[in-house]
Design a protein around this motif. Sequence first.
Motif, PDB file in Angstrom:
ATOM      1  N   LEU A  26      34.042  24.641  -8.029  1.00  0.00           N
ATOM      2  CA  LEU A  26      35.000  23.831  -7.294  1.00  0.00           C
ATOM      3  C   LEU A  26      36.400  23.793  -7.894  1.00  0.00           C
ATOM      4  N   GLY A  27      36.516  24.085  -9.184  1.00  0.00           N
ATOM      5  CA  GLY A  27      37.811  23.941  -9.842  1.00  0.00           C
ATOM      6  C   GLY A  27      38.307  25.220 -10.467  1.00  0.00           C
ATOM      7  N   HIS A  28      39.194  25.084 -11.415  1.00  0.00           N
ATOM      8  CA  HIS A  28      39.739  26.207 -12.167  1.00  0.00           C
ATOM      9  C   HIS A  28      39.808  25.805 -13.637  1.00  0.00           C
ATOM     10  N   PRO A  29      39.519  26.719 -14.574  1.00  0.00           N
ATOM     11  CA  PRO A  29      39.687  26.372 -15.985  1.00  0.00           C
ATOM     12  C   PRO A  29      41.151  26.054 -16.276  1.00  0.00           C
ATOM     13  N   PRO A  30      41.433  25.007 -17.057  1.00  0.00           N
ATOM     14  CA  PRO A  30      42.827  24.601 -17.291  1.00  0.00           C
ATOM     15  C   PRO A  30      43.633  25.591 -18.123  1.00  0.00           C
ATOM     16  N   ARG A  31      42.957  26.441 -18.876  1.00  0.00           N
ATOM     17  CA  ARG A  31      43.637  27.471 -19.659  1.00  0.00           C
ATOM     18  C   ARG A  31      42.991  28.816 -19.362  1.00  0.00           C
ATOM     19  N   ARG A  32      43.662  29.879 -19.767  1.00  0.00           N
ATOM     20  CA  ARG A  32      43.130  31.213 -19.524  1.00  0.00           C
ATOM     21  C   ARG A  32      43.461  32.107 -20.713  1.00  0.00           C
ATOM     22  N   LEU A  33      42.549  33.016 -21.021  1.00  0.00           N
ATOM     23  CA  LEU A  33      42.732  33.940 -22.131  1.00  0.00           C
ATOM     24  C   LEU A  33      43.566  35.128 -21.678  1.00  0.00           C
ATOM     25  N   VAL A  34      44.533  35.517 -22.509  1.00  0.00           N
ATOM     26  CA  VAL A  34      45.342  36.704 -22.250  1.00  0.00           C
ATOM     27  C   VAL A  34      45.312  37.602 -23.488  1.00  0.00           C
ATOM     28  N   ALA A  35      45.481  38.896 -23.261  1.00  0.00           N
ATOM     29  CA  ALA A  35      45.646  39.858 -24.349  1.00  0.00           C
ATOM     30  C   ALA A  35      47.130  40.134 -24.521  1.00  0.00           C
ATOM     31  N   LEU A  36      47.573  40.196 -25.758  1.00  0.00           N
ATOM     32  CA  LEU A  36      48.989  40.394 -26.049  1.00  0.00           C
ATOM     33  C   LEU A  36      49.196  41.675 -26.839  1.00  0.00           C
ATOM     34  N   GLN A  37      50.206  42.427 -26.433  1.00  0.00           N
ATOM     35  CA  GLN A  37      50.703  43.574 -27.199  1.00  0.00           C
ATOM     36  C   GLN A  37      52.044  43.148 -27.784  1.00  0.00           C
ATOM     37  N   LEU A  38      52.104  43.039 -29.108  1.00  0.00           N
ATOM     38  CA  LEU A  38      53.295  42.509 -29.754  1.00  0.00           C
ATOM     39  C   LEU A  38      54.268  43.621 -30.124  1.00  0.00           C
ATOM     40  N   ALA A  88      56.096  39.767 -26.544  1.00  0.00           N
ATOM     41  CA  ALA A  88      54.703  40.147 -26.348  1.00  0.00           C
ATOM     42  C   ALA A  88      54.434  40.375 -24.874  1.00  0.00           C
ATOM     43  N   ALA A  89      53.937  41.559 -24.553  1.00  0.00           N
ATOM     44  CA  ALA A  89      53.520  41.860 -23.178  1.00  0.00           C
ATOM     45  C   ALA A  89      52.105  41.349 -22.998  1.00  0.00           C
ATOM     46  N   GLN A  90      51.872  40.655 -21.890  1.00  0.00           N
ATOM     47  CA  GLN A  90      50.547  40.083 -21.662  1.00  0.00           C
ATOM     48  C   GLN A  90      49.746  40.908 -20.663  1.00  0.00           C
ATOM     49  N   GLU A  91      48.440  40.922 -20.873  1.00  0.00           N
ATOM     50  CA  GLU A  91      47.516  41.476 -19.894  1.00  0.00           C
ATOM     51  C   GLU A  91      46.525  40.374 -19.546  1.00  0.00           C
ATOM     52  N   VAL A  92      46.372  40.125 -18.265  1.00  0.00           N
ATOM     53  CA  VAL A  92      45.541  39.022 -17.808  1.00  0.00           C
ATOM     54  C   VAL A  92      44.071  39.343 -18.051  1.00  0.00           C
ATOM     55  N   ILE A  93      43.384  38.434 -18.733  1.00  0.00           N
ATOM     56  CA  ILE A  93      41.933  38.526 -18.887  1.00  0.00           C
ATOM     57  C   ILE A  93      41.267  37.596 -17.878  1.00  0.00           C
ATOM     58  N   VAL A  94      41.579  36.310 -17.966  1.00  0.00           N
ATOM     59  CA  VAL A  94      41.092  35.335 -16.994  1.00  0.00           C
ATOM     60  C   VAL A  94      42.245  35.010 -16.048  1.00  0.00           C
ATOM     61  N   PRO A  95      42.132  35.345 -14.776  1.00  0.00           N
ATOM     62  CA  PRO A  95      43.232  35.106 -13.839  1.00  0.00           C
ATOM     63  C   PRO A  95      43.376  33.618 -13.511  1.00  0.00           C
ATOM     64  N   PRO A  96      44.558  33.188 -13.080  1.00  0.00           N
ATOM     65  CA  PRO A  96      44.763  31.771 -12.749  1.00  0.00           C
ATOM     66  C   PRO A  96      43.821  31.276 -11.667  1.00  0.00           C
ATOM     67  N   GLU A  97      43.397  32.156 -10.762  1.00  0.00           N
ATOM     68  CA  GLU A  97      42.536  31.734  -9.663  1.00  0.00           C
ATOM     69  C   GLU A  97      41.054  31.728 -10.035  1.00  0.00           C
ATOM     70  N   ALA A  98      40.705  31.974 -11.292  1.00  0.00           N
ATOM     71  CA  ALA A  98      39.304  31.965 -11.714  1.00  0.00           C
ATOM     72  C   ALA A  98      38.662  30.630 -11.359  1.00  0.00           C
ATOM     73  N   GLY A  99      37.403  30.675 -10.956  1.00  0.00           N
ATOM     74  CA  GLY A  99      36.701  29.478 -10.515  1.00  0.00           C
ATOM     75  C   GLY A  99      36.748  29.341  -9.008  1.00  0.00           C
ATOM     76  N   ALA A 100      36.436  28.126  -8.536  1.00  0.00           N
ATOM     77  CA  ALA A 100      36.456  27.814  -7.105  1.00  0.00           C
ATOM     78  C   ALA A 100      35.685  28.856  -6.303  1.00  0.00           C
ATOM     79  N   THR A 101      34.488  29.205  -6.781  1.00  0.00           N
ATOM     80  CA  THR A 101      33.712  30.267  -6.142  1.00  0.00           C
ATOM     81  C   THR A 101      32.863  29.776  -4.975  1.00  0.00           C
ATOM     82  N   ALA A 102      32.657  28.456  -4.876  1.00  0.00           N
ATOM     83  CA  ALA A 102      31.810  27.939  -3.807  1.00  0.00           C
ATOM     84  C   ALA A 102      32.552  27.948  -2.483  1.00  0.00           C
ATOM     85  N   SER A 103      31.837  28.288  -1.436  1.00  0.00           N
ATOM     86  CA  SER A 103      32.424  28.246  -0.094  1.00  0.00           C
ATOM     87  C   SER A 103      32.186  26.851   0.487  1.00  0.00           C
TER      88      SER A 103
END
Length: 358
Positions: free
Chosen positions: A261-273, A332-347
Amino acid sequence: MDAFGALLHAADGAIVDDGVLLHTGNPLSEQRALTSGTAVAPLGDRVVLGVPGEDRLSWIESFSTQKVTALLPGESAELLILDPAGHVEHAASFVDDGTTSWLIVDRADADGLLDFLKKMRFRLRVDPRDAREEYVVVGGTPLAVAALGAALVWHDPWPGVAEGGWAYSAVDPHPGAERDWAEALIDADGIARLTAAVASSSVRLAGSLAADALRIAAWRPRITDADERMLPHEADWLRSAVHLNKGCYRGQETVAKVHNLGHPPRRLVALQLDGEAAARGDVVRAGENEVGAVVAAAQHYEQGPIALALVRRNAPVDADLIVDTADGPVAAAQEVIVPPEAGATASVPRIPRLGRRR
């Protein structure tokens, strides 16, 4: 084990700190050797806990995030133990030999997890114990650790999606697919054989810096990345460590609510420094706005300085970020691991609004 200390110092140029082999002179070369299977890494920062007893599998399943009762002896899994609010408290690699369940855990987490296990025994037939005097952990490719002759080997399921799991990262191929990792439980006789092989230069050792760099490049979460607020969703940990369809366990309500129903409040990103290394705890900014912090960092043999960071869910996915390192701000260039829209999978069906009566 005193024999393990001898192993750590068996390689020329070994740098050891608090029982952990950091490197043997060239961490970048050690990464190549680990990847190619020509080296193994004694993991002094990992500890083994043993759980014998007839009720062990159903007992572990009752309070952890993983379904282990269906596993056959020798099959590998990963599990988490959450607090009542769904935050990650403990993490363990799991393998059972038919009579005892073995948990490979981070050394800093071992005492706390063992204390938790002992408090959860009640009247069940289980007897959790510290097994660090029985086994040490040595990591590497499955072929490399198999050559050590260990009876017990845990194969890392990452980045595969385990039964009942869920992947948030949409990157294909996943960078973790290039990391084929296993950890062997080595007894005293095995340590002696490995020490002799290292002394004769027939086996090469790699340190924890190399092993962790490969782990970070694979986006693989670890309990050392977690703070007291981490939800497994934030690190894409549902992929390998959470069974979404198993029975009740502590924190399950939060896991289900955030995922469905929701979304995780934070998300993991990979960084290239850009040329400078970061460190855990370094602040991550988008422009002048603080959006998160580095949770793990390393110097990779191909990618250079890399890091994993937890950032706010609403941090812009297309922004170049800034990391405030000890040597100053670094792009640092970021690559998305967990997207902002993660979660909310229930219809969830939308209920039409009723029009005003006339």
